[in-house]
Design a protein around this motif. Sequence first.
Motif, mmCIF file in Angstrom:
data_model
loop_
_atom_site.group_PDB
_atom_site.id
_atom_site.type_symbol
_atom_site.label_atom_id
_atom_site.label_comp_id
_atom_site.label_asym_id
_atom_site.label_seq_id
_atom_site.Cartn_x
_atom_site.Cartn_y
_atom_site.Cartn_z
ATOM 1 N N ILE A 182 -42.320 13.853 56.461
ATOM 2 C CA ILE A 182 -43.253 14.927 56.758
ATOM 3 C C ILE A 182 -42.539 15.958 57.617
ATOM 4 O O ILE A 182 -41.404 15.757 58.057
ATOM 5 N N ARG A 245 -47.574 15.164 65.834
ATOM 6 C CA ARG A 245 -46.840 15.316 64.579
ATOM 7 C C ARG A 245 -47.207 16.651 63.953
ATOM 8 O O ARG A 245 -48.172 17.307 64.356
ATOM 9 N N ARG A 247 -48.080 17.468 60.207
ATOM 10 C CA ARG A 247 -48.263 16.865 58.878
ATOM 11 C C ARG A 247 -47.906 17.873 57.787
ATOM 12 O O ARG A 247 -47.850 19.079 58.014
#
Length: 309
Positions: A182, A245, A247
């Motif tokens: 990702i 994160r 994505r």
Amino acid sequence: MTAAVPVISLSLPAEQFAHDFGASFERFGFAMITDHGIEPALIDDAWTKAKQFFALPEEQKRAYHIAGGGGARGYTPFGTEIAKGAKEVDLKEFWHVGRDLPEGHPLAAQQPNNVWPAEIAGFRDTYEKLFAEFDRVGGRLLSGIARYLGLSPDFFDETVKDGNSVMRLLHYPPVDGPAKGIRAEAHEDINTITLLLGAEEAGLEILDKDGSWLPVSPPAGAMAVNVGDMLQRLTNNRLPSTTHRVRNPDAGRASIARYSMPFFLHFRSDYVIETLDDCIDAEHPNLYPTPITADEYLQERLREIGLKR
């Protein structure tokens, strides 16, 4: 009700800002900050020049890759960085701008001077100005944290003076088809605090305490700010360095590139990170009894994420 990272104005009175900002950091490890005072025209210019650089041919960009430099300055190619414990590299490339120190400065060995691309007119001037602005805002944010922790408002001033801060220009190219990795795998930041200037494309998420992923989408012109591992360590985990994160995009946006500009505000390389006394008590024993310098900690982590061997 779904939890949400609060939006806080830096124009609030100092004590109110410190309370709201610190409380958000303690709850989420993140906050969203408006009214930071960085001129929109400067930010727009920086976006333009970042896009111009990443649009250059690969061989021209790679001419600014410094082998063995740990990505500290210049260009880091696509597919280089990997999150600690991850199986796949992140789907990104980036450029780093740091702090130039005069010859003979005692910290110069840990902080190499910048390199600048000749292909983009005004590149150096724009990012030197933006770096200075991030530095200024970061100082105000740290003052708020100091107040929240019951410290002198200027507590952090010397800890970050001539610090090893880095501004990263990030490019996440379009995602073609099913990807192995990702854009940025779940990770925590190494540094003291991170200031992130927006992103035109969604994707930034934080891992909440219940295991759910919360989106972080700052209003236009605002910035996301988060705790780094160094501040977490200093505060004995009172202020958490939250896993986050970026994505991959939804199918309808997969063909759109994503850009962002985080500023990783660091302590001085020689600053000794030693747990604050006020963050230790019977219910919160010292989790980090062995002090470590900021540079020793940084080098250890750079090896873990593949930027140094």
